[in-house]
Design a protein around this motif. Structure first.
Motif, PDB file in Angstrom:
ATOM      1  N   ASN A 256     -30.126  35.605  34.660  1.00  0.00           N
ATOM      2  CA  ASN A 256     -29.401  35.123  33.470  1.00  0.00           C
ATOM      3  C   ASN A 256     -30.314  34.946  32.260  1.00  0.00           C
ATOM      4  N   GLY A 257     -31.168  35.935  32.045  1.00  0.00           N
ATOM      5  CA  GLY A 257     -32.051  35.898  30.883  1.00  0.00           C
ATOM      6  C   GLY A 257     -33.375  35.225  31.136  1.00  0.00           C
ATOM      7  N   ASN A 258     -33.537  34.564  32.284  1.00  0.00           N
ATOM      8  CA  ASN A 258     -34.832  33.999  32.666  1.00  0.00           C
ATOM      9  C   ASN A 258     -35.591  35.066  33.452  1.00  0.00           C
ATOM     10  N   ALA A 259     -36.513  35.735  32.771  1.00  0.00           N
ATOM     11  CA  ALA A 259     -37.147  36.910  33.355  1.00  0.00           C
ATOM     12  C   ALA A 259     -38.619  36.654  33.638  1.00  0.00           C
ATOM     13  N   ALA A 260     -39.105  37.280  34.721  1.00  0.00           N
ATOM     14  CA  ALA A 260     -40.521  37.168  35.080  1.00  0.00           C
ATOM     15  C   ALA A 260     -40.976  38.468  35.720  1.00  0.00           C
ATOM     16  N   ILE A 261     -42.207  38.849  35.406  1.00  0.00           N
ATOM     17  CA  ILE A 261     -42.800  40.019  36.043  1.00  0.00           C
ATOM     18  C   ILE A 261     -42.957  39.738  37.522  1.00  0.00           C
ATOM     19  N   ALA A 262     -42.530  40.672  38.339  1.00  0.00           N
ATOM     20  CA  ALA A 262     -42.594  40.470  39.788  1.00  0.00           C
ATOM     21  C   ALA A 262     -44.024  40.133  40.208  1.00  0.00           C
ATOM     22  N   GLY A 263     -44.208  38.909  40.721  1.00  0.00           N
ATOM     23  CA  GLY A 263     -45.524  38.466  41.158  1.00  0.00           C
ATOM     24  C   GLY A 263     -46.446  38.038  40.045  1.00  0.00           C
ATOM     25  N   GLY A 264     -45.941  37.976  38.777  1.00  0.00           N
ATOM     26  CA  GLY A 264     -46.820  37.668  37.658  1.00  0.00           C
ATOM     27  C   GLY A 264     -46.195  36.740  36.642  1.00  0.00           C
ATOM     28  N   SER A 265     -46.497  36.976  35.376  1.00  0.00           N
ATOM     29  CA  SER A 265     -46.145  36.066  34.292  1.00  0.00           C
ATOM     30  C   SER A 265     -44.644  35.985  34.042  1.00  0.00           C
ATOM     31  N   VAL A 266     -44.249  34.816  33.547  1.00  0.00           N
ATOM     32  CA  VAL A 266     -42.896  34.645  33.022  1.00  0.00           C
ATOM     33  C   VAL A 266     -42.818  35.349  31.671  1.00  0.00           C
ATOM     34  N   ILE A 267     -41.690  36.047  31.438  1.00  0.00           N
ATOM     35  CA  ILE A 267     -41.512  36.732  30.166  1.00  0.00           C
ATOM     36  C   ILE A 267     -41.175  35.703  29.085  1.00  0.00           C
ATOM     37  N   PRO A 268     -41.838  35.737  27.929  1.00  0.00           N
ATOM     38  CA  PRO A 268     -41.522  34.787  26.860  1.00  0.00           C
ATOM     39  C   PRO A 268     -40.037  34.797  26.504  1.00  0.00           C
ATOM     40  N   LYS A 269     -39.494  33.639  26.226  1.00  0.00           N
ATOM     41  CA  LYS A 269     -38.061  33.473  26.000  1.00  0.00           C
ATOM     42  C   LYS A 269     -37.542  34.339  24.862  1.00  0.00           C
ATOM     43  N   HIS A 270     -38.359  34.515  23.820  1.00  0.00           N
ATOM     44  CA  HIS A 270     -37.850  35.233  22.659  1.00  0.00           C
ATOM     45  C   HIS A 270     -38.007  36.763  22.792  1.00  0.00           C
ATOM     46  N   TRP A 271     -38.443  37.243  23.961  1.00  0.00           N
ATOM     47  CA  TRP A 271     -38.372  38.673  24.206  1.00  0.00           C
ATOM     48  C   TRP A 271     -36.926  39.003  24.523  1.00  0.00           C
ATOM     49  N   ALA A 272     -36.267  39.665  23.610  1.00  0.00           N
ATOM     50  CA  ALA A 272     -34.826  39.871  23.748  1.00  0.00           C
ATOM     51  C   ALA A 272     -34.521  40.992  24.733  1.00  0.00           C
ATOM     52  N   ILE A 273     -33.912  40.631  25.856  1.00  0.00           N
ATOM     53  CA  ILE A 273     -33.381  41.639  26.778  1.00  0.00           C
ATOM     54  C   ILE A 273     -32.074  42.156  26.177  1.00  0.00           C
ATOM     55  N   PRO A 274     -31.885  43.476  26.085  1.00  0.00           N
ATOM     56  CA  PRO A 274     -30.652  43.994  25.494  1.00  0.00           C
ATOM     57  C   PRO A 274     -29.409  43.441  26.188  1.00  0.00           C
ATOM     58  N   ASP A 275     -28.360  43.200  25.416  1.00  0.00           N
ATOM     59  CA  ASP A 275     -27.119  42.636  25.964  1.00  0.00           C
ATOM     60  C   ASP A 275     -26.581  43.462  27.123  1.00  0.00           C
ATOM     61  N   THR A 276     -26.730  44.798  27.028  1.00  0.00           N
ATOM     62  CA  THR A 276     -26.189  45.683  28.072  1.00  0.00           C
ATOM     63  C   THR A 276     -26.920  45.534  29.400  1.00  0.00           C
ATOM     64  N   LEU A 277     -28.110  44.892  29.381  1.00  0.00           N
ATOM     65  CA  LEU A 277     -28.908  44.783  30.602  1.00  0.00           C
ATOM     66  C   LEU A 277     -29.013  43.352  31.121  1.00  0.00           C
ATOM     67  N   LYS A 278     -28.411  42.410  30.418  1.00  0.00           N
ATOM     68  CA  LYS A 278     -28.585  41.007  30.799  1.00  0.00           C
ATOM     69  C   LYS A 278     -28.005  40.684  32.173  1.00  0.00           C
ATOM     70  N   GLY A 279     -27.052  41.473  32.641  1.00  0.00           N
ATOM     71  CA  GLY A 279     -26.473  41.232  33.955  1.00  0.00           C
ATOM     72  C   GLY A 279     -27.233  41.870  35.093  1.00  0.00           C
ATOM     73  N   GLU A 280     -28.286  42.623  34.765  1.00  0.00           N
ATOM     74  CA  GLU A 280     -29.080  43.307  35.789  1.00  0.00           C
ATOM     75  C   GLU A 280     -30.054  42.335  36.445  1.00  0.00           C
ATOM     76  N   GLY A 281     -30.123  42.325  37.759  1.00  0.00           N
ATOM     77  CA  GLY A 281     -31.032  41.428  38.459  1.00  0.00           C
ATOM     78  C   GLY A 281     -32.476  41.878  38.410  1.00  0.00           C
ATOM     79  N   THR A 282     -32.684  43.212  38.360  1.00  0.00           N
ATOM     80  CA  THR A 282     -34.037  43.758  38.281  1.00  0.00           C
ATOM     81  C   THR A 282     -34.109  44.738  37.126  1.00  0.00           C
ATOM     82  N   LEU A 283     -35.115  44.568  36.282  1.00  0.00           N
ATOM     83  CA  LEU A 283     -35.290  45.423  35.116  1.00  0.00           C
ATOM     84  C   LEU A 283     -36.656  46.100  35.162  1.00  0.00           C
ATOM     85  N   SER A 284     -36.791  47.120  34.323  1.00  0.00           N
ATOM     86  CA  SER A 284     -38.074  47.800  34.165  1.00  0.00           C
ATOM     87  C   SER A 284     -38.527  47.587  32.727  1.00  0.00           C
ATOM     88  N   LEU A 285     -39.693  46.981  32.569  1.00  0.00           N
ATOM     89  CA  LEU A 285     -40.272  46.724  31.256  1.00  0.00           C
ATOM     90  C   LEU A 285     -41.294  47.818  30.964  1.00  0.00           C
TER      91      LEU A 285
END
Length: 359
Positions: A256-285
């Protein structure tokens, strides 16, 4: 009447080999005097497409035009053989004849067309001059370097005054220095003579250096057609991003927009995940190694990792950071200050891209 911006036209071109579709419903236009590259991995259909344009492969469906001349159309039962298409062709194999001199190699296609002897000499000499081969015109191509042999192939194609030049991996057998030299020579020849080029390659740096526009293919399907700059800056999908330029991909868990690199850092809150991808459980940065800066640890947009490699590549230093169990490359100028191997480093992604993990 076809316009100059629609000089070569492929209309819904499809090629099947049994149950395998090698090229699927491909359409594009090439302008007169344009250099158009088809780029993609081996087996994506780019050489098959070039062979259909040349007339060496039949189309399963669709049409190929040059200007107002229809070259191939299964539906209309029309096929113009390769020798009547006035195309210059240069392939990966140099295809020069060692028992003929450089001059005769270039003149041969003109002789079999029964062109007047004076015209043959004029065209052959002009083509040799344009490719810097006049001094060796009486020698066997066997005595030339790889670049020299490729110039003979280019001169032979130029001598017929082609409407379109078809080039299939023409530089892949040359060493890196010669490849770079020859790609600019090809561009100079195109600008001098004004012919259109269809250039097939899997080398993205060649395509970027030569092309007015690039078509990126995957498994016979067009992924994007655009200028080199737009393809680099605005890739249509994850495949195009990965194929053009160096790339990093980090797996990111998203709740739900709280994103973290697998095994690493939490993604800063103001890094905007596109609306079309916010429902995805796993993303590729995704990021480019050249578009990442080292920053201070308290930078709000920073993510952190440990430097595991620092390699000097001339003017560039290539770093590798480990973030959890994932790796990221960063490239900076050799004069830029940077961390050492073993340091914990904070980095800022200047242009992050987001994709579905399985795209």
């Amino acid at each position: 009447m076809a316009s100059n911006s629609e000089y070569v036209r492929l209309v819904n071109v499809t090629k099947r080999f049994g149950d395998v579709t090698a090229v699927d419903n491909l359409s594009y236009n090439i302008g007169k005097g344009e250099c158009f590259s088809m780029l993609g991995p081996s087996g994506c259909g780019k050489t098959t497409t070039l062979r259909m344009v040349a007339g060496f492969e039949d189309l399963s469906e669709g049409e190929v035009w040059v200007g107002d001349n229809l070259l191939s159309s299964p539906k209309k039962n029309h096929y113009l053989p390769p020798e009547k298409r006035n195309f210059g062709m240069v392939f990966q194999a140099f295809a020069v004849w060692p028992h003929l001199s450089v001059y005769e190699n270039v003149a041969f296609p003109l002789r079999i067309r029964n062109i007047d002897a004076g015209e043959i000499d004029r065209r052959t000499t002009d083509a040799l001059r344009a490719t810097n081969l006049l001094k060796v015109k009486d020698e066997s191509p066997d005595f030339l370097s790889g670049g020299g042999k490729q110039r003979v192939a280019l001169a032979r194609a130029l001598a017929i005054n082609p409407d379109v030049m078809l080039l299939d991996e023409p530089l892949s057998s040359l060493d890196p220095h010669l490849r770079e030299e020859m790609r600019f020579e090809i561009k100079d020849l195109q600008q001098k003579y004004g012919f259109s080029i269809i250039y097939v390659t899997h080398d993205q740096s060649e395509a970027m250096a030569l092309s007015d526009r690039i078509l990126v293919m995957k498994l016979g399907v067009v992924q994007q057609i655009d200028t080199p700059l737009n393809i680099y800056n605005h890739p249509a999908n994850k495949f195009v991003f990965s194929f053009i330029g160096l790339s990093n991909f980090l797996q990111v868990g998203n709740d739900n927009g709280n994103a973290a690199i697998a095994g690493g850092s939490v993604i800063p809150k103001h890094w905007a995940i596109p609306d079309t991808l916010k429902g995805e459980g796993t993303l590729s940065l995704a990021s480019r190694p050249s578009e990442i800066d080292f920053v201070s640890a308290d930078e709000p947009e920073a993510i952190k990792g440990v430097v595991t490699r620092k390699a000097y590549l001339g003017e560039i230093i290539d770093y590798q950071l480990k973030m959890g169990d994932q790796l990221m490359r960063i490239q900076k100028g050799r004069r830029d200050p940077g961390p050492e191997v073993g340091d914990t480093a904070a980095v800022k992604l200047l242009r992050p891209f987001w994709y579905r993990e399985n795209d």
